[in-house]
Write a protein that holds these residues in place. Structure first.
Motif: not given
Length: 140
Positions: A126-137
């Motif tokens: 299960t991959i997690f990503t970072f975007r716009n100061g947050g992290y992906g669902p």
């Protein structure tokens, strides 16, 4: 019976990441033994990214945080904080991912891949990503 997970953080943090964030990461990685005075023990209950010398992961646990080169631009060398952490977690601790994700997300250098977790016998992480100061669902 508990499930076990491989948890990996693999990202660059901006060079200007505030010292309290870096101090918290060094403590979580057990690169520094003393908990930073401004780190809330109610949230940061124990070093989550500390390598276990007896880890059951092939090759063992990893803990690294270092200022490193990202290449060169017109203004000179580009440098960022490289974080690599690989640990073996119990399923009971998986909710603590949020503690580290919240710490990292506002300071990630580039959006995109940030790491993953996977049950030790699963082939798909299960991959997690970072975007716009947050992290992906993602879901547990």
């Amino acid at each position: 019976m508990s499930l076990h997970y491989e948890v990996v953080f693999n990202c660059f943090l901006r060079r200007d990441t505030p010292e309290p964030v870096l101090a918290a990461l060094r403590w979580h990685l057990e690169l520094d033994r003393e908990r930073p005075a401004d780190l809330d023990p109610g949230i940061h209950t124990f070093p989550l990214l500390a390598p276990d010398p007896d880890s059951r992961l092939p090759g063992g646990d990893i803990a690294s945080l270092r200022l490193q080169s990202r290449g060169f631009a017109a203004g000179g060398e580009l440098r960022a904080w490289g974080l690599l952490s690989r640990n073996y977690w119990l399923d009971d601790d998986l909710g603590e991912l949020v503690t580290i994700l919240d710490l990292l997300a506002p300071h990630v250098e580039e959006p995109g891949f940030g790491g993953y977790f996977r049950e030790e016998y699963d082939t798909e992480p299960t991959i997690f990503t970072f975007r716009n100061g947050g992290y992906g669902p993602f879901t547990f």
